[in-house]
Design a protein around this motif. Structure first.
Motif, mmCIF file in Angstrom:
data_model
loop_
_atom_site.group_PDB
_atom_site.id
_atom_site.type_symbol
_atom_site.label_atom_id
_atom_site.label_comp_id
_atom_site.label_asym_id
_atom_site.label_seq_id
_atom_site.Cartn_x
_atom_site.Cartn_y
_atom_site.Cartn_z
ATOM 1 N N GLU A 296 0.816 -1.213 0.000
ATOM 2 C CA GLU A 296 0.000 0.000 0.000
ATOM 3 C C GLU A 296 0.851 1.266 0.000
ATOM 4 O O GLU A 296 0.422 2.312 -0.506
ATOM 5 C CB GLU A 296 -0.930 -0.015 1.217
ATOM 6 C CG GLU A 296 -2.030 -1.069 1.123
ATOM 7 C CD GLU A 296 -2.731 -1.307 2.446
ATOM 8 O OE1 GLU A 296 -2.348 -0.632 3.449
ATOM 9 O OE2 GLU A 296 -3.642 -2.154 2.494
ATOM 10 N N ASN A 297 2.046 1.178 0.589
ATOM 11 C CA ASN A 297 2.934 2.334 0.664
ATOM 12 C C ASN A 297 4.016 2.321 -0.413
ATOM 13 O O ASN A 297 4.967 3.098 -0.353
ATOM 14 C CB ASN A 297 3.574 2.414 2.057
ATOM 15 C CG ASN A 297 2.578 2.858 3.117
ATOM 16 O OD1 ASN A 297 2.350 4.040 3.317
ATOM 17 N ND2 ASN A 297 1.961 1.892 3.791
ATOM 18 N N ASN A 298 3.852 1.426 -1.388
ATOM 19 C CA ASN A 298 4.746 1.368 -2.554
ATOM 20 C C ASN A 298 6.212 1.187 -2.181
ATOM 21 O O ASN A 298 7.106 1.772 -2.792
ATOM 22 C CB ASN A 298 4.578 2.638 -3.404
ATOM 23 C CG ASN A 298 3.175 2.780 -3.956
ATOM 24 O OD1 ASN A 298 2.612 1.842 -4.509
ATOM 25 N ND2 ASN A 298 2.585 3.961 -3.780
ATOM 26 N N TRP A 299 6.455 0.355 -1.174
ATOM 27 C CA TRP A 299 7.832 0.039 -0.810
ATOM 28 C C TRP A 299 8.492 -0.777 -1.916
ATOM 29 O O TRP A 299 7.880 -1.697 -2.474
ATOM 30 C CB TRP A 299 7.876 -0.774 0.470
ATOM 31 C CG TRP A 299 7.685 0.020 1.728
ATOM 32 C CD1 TRP A 299 7.181 1.286 1.842
ATOM 33 C CD2 TRP A 299 7.971 -0.422 3.064
ATOM 34 N NE1 TRP A 299 7.146 1.663 3.150
ATOM 35 C CE2 TRP A 299 7.630 0.640 3.927
ATOM 36 C CE3 TRP A 299 8.494 -1.597 3.602
ATOM 37 C CZ2 TRP A 299 7.789 0.547 5.321
ATOM 38 C CZ3 TRP A 299 8.658 -1.687 4.979
ATOM 39 C CH2 TRP A 299 8.305 -0.631 5.826
ATOM 40 N N GLU A 300 9.726 -0.465 -2.218
ATOM 41 C CA GLU A 300 10.544 -1.290 -3.101
ATOM 42 C C GLU A 300 11.419 -2.171 -2.218
ATOM 43 O O GLU A 300 12.419 -1.706 -1.674
ATOM 44 C CB GLU A 300 11.399 -0.410 -4.010
ATOM 45 C CG GLU A 300 12.234 -1.207 -5.008
ATOM 46 C CD GLU A 300 13.155 -0.335 -5.842
ATOM 47 O OE1 GLU A 300 14.070 -0.908 -6.478
ATOM 48 O OE2 GLU A 300 12.982 0.893 -5.848
#
Length: 448
Positions: free
Chosen positions: A197-201
């Motif tokens: 949801e927080n677009n972590w890579e």
């Protein structure tokens, strides 16, 4: 004589990318057996850390345990000028979700993020489990010290934070305490959703579950070997058409043992053999132990690289057992069974892996390969910002590790003359100015 400077430059370039980083040895030396011992003792002394146990007491239950873990990360952050972002991440799991959830429960994870200086949204994660259990997975009141399973993994994550917080890294490092593992991997599911949801890579997840036992139930005693579990192919399985295309490609071009989790396992193996040659990393080619699972799996399920690091020899009399003595055998996961010199070694394995990955540039996103019916293999890859050069790796198709390599500079394509594409598997890693490498990327496109 005019060629000598050129020759010197070539030799210097080769040497500079075969040397080790002295900082990594300092990190190994900084890991404290005494601190690990004290932290495991504190966690075991909460009596039980069952996911459904008391959350109000300050001395017993999972609530007291997670607050103490957060306090340790907060203290570490104060010592490094508030270099850690510490918070609880939580999700409600309702009664009846499965047979082990016998009442509504808030599954609470403890998260500490050390932000990278250059790539703050790229994360390498070390996790340990907060919760414990006895023989009956729904018994949330009986004593369940969970010293090895999994106070050792949790203490390892705290200790890694103490050590690595003294340094700056280009990518972010997450020290993570996960709850709900014994009830159905709920903490990992919640954290994986949060990351999505927080677009972590996410570079990779190092799940540490039981890193403190050296004497197996079969009588084998071994304080050097540890297992690295990794599934062969990690992919987000929400797109059936994409999965079908990938399956067809693997049939003709290979890659059935070269998913991103398997490359992460190879990275741990290589880093350990480079800096801790006394250790014996054992790669196991399956998700987890036979028919079982761990907290890296929820991350795998949504397409993130994740592996399990754990002891090589388990003692089942000390796992998921009521504390008792039968036929002269002391059952139960108690403090006295933990081997802390070994726990220190495996904590160091995690710390140096994270330090190396967080010091490296990103891996190439796209790697192409060609050379069908030719006496050479051609590789082409995307340019990576911050990369000094690239390492082309290859190995026999039956080898578990990348056994051959060639460093190249100032190019994004290269031909390996005389290396027949049919006989090897290939990959490419980016290399930073400091010599640290990314994970290897298996070719994902074909050069015609």
């Amino acid at each position: 004589m005019k060629h000598i400077p050129t020759l010197f430059c070539i030799l210097f370039s080769l040497i500079s990318f075969t040397q080790t980083d002295p900082k990594i040895y300092d990190i190994i030396d900084a890991v404290s057996e005494e601190r690990l011992r004290n932290d495991v003792k504190t966690l075991a002394d909460f009596g039980t850390r069952h996911t459904l146990s008391d959350t109000l007491s300050n001395t017993r239950g999972i609530g007291a345990a997670r607050r103490w873990i957060k306090s340790q990360f907060d203290n570490i952050s104060k010592d490094c000028d508030n270099c850690l972002e510490v918070f609880f991440q939580k999700d409600l799991v309702e009664k009846g979700t499965n047979q082990r959830i016998v009442k509504d429960v808030m599954v609470v994870n403890v998260v500490a993020i050390q932000r990278g200086t250059k790539y703050p949204n790229r994360y390498i994660i070390m996790s340990g489990d907060i919760d414990s259990r006895v023989s009956d997975p729904t018994d949330f009141t009986s004593d369940s010290p969970g010293a090895n399973d999994n106070a050792t993994g949790m203490a390892g994550a705290i200790e890694a934070a103490r050590v690595l917080s003294k340094y700056k890294f280009e990518s972010s490092i997450v020290y993570l305490g996960l709850s709900g593992e014994e009830q159905g991997l709920f903490g990992g599911q919640g954290m994986a959703r949060y990351a999505k949801e927080n677009n972590w890579e996410i570079i990779g997840v190092l799940n540490n579950d039981m890193i403190g036992n050296i004497e197996g139930v079969d009588g084998v005693i071994d304080n050097r070997t540890f297992r690295i579990f990794s599934e062969p192919i990690t992919t987000d399985e929400t797109d059936p058409e994409k999965l079908a295309r990938q399956a067809r490609a693997r049939r003709f071009y290979g890659g059935e043992v070269d998913g991103i989790s398997r490359q992460l396992a190879r990275y741990v193996y290589k880093t350990t053999k480079t800096y801790m040659p006394e250790m014996n990393p054992m790669m196991v080619y399956r998700l987890d132990r036979f028919g079982r699972g761990g907290h890296h799996r929820p991350f795998n399920d949504v397409g993130f690289a994740g592996i399990r690091i754990m002891e090589a020899h388990e003692n089942y009399t000390q796992q998921h057992q009521d504390i008792r003595t039968e036929n002269g055998i002391a059952y139960g996961d108690t403090f006295e069974h933990v081997n802390f010199p070994y726990c220190k070694k495996l904590t160091a394995v995690n710390a140096i892996t994270m330090a190396s990955l967080a010091s490296a540039p990103p891996a190439p996103k796209n790697v192409g390969i060609g050379g069908i019916v030719e006496a050479s293999a051609k590789l082409k890859w995307d340019k990576v910002e911050g990369a000094k050069g690239y390492k082309i790796y290859w190995r026999d198709t039956t080898s578990p590790t990348w056994d051959h390599s060639r460093f190249v500079e100032n190019v994004t394509e290269f031909t390996l003359d005389g290396i027949v594409i049919d006989n090897f598997f290939f990959g490419v890693a980016s290399v930073g100015e400091n010599g640290h490498e990314s994970v290897v990327v298996f070719p994902n496109t074909i050069i015609r």
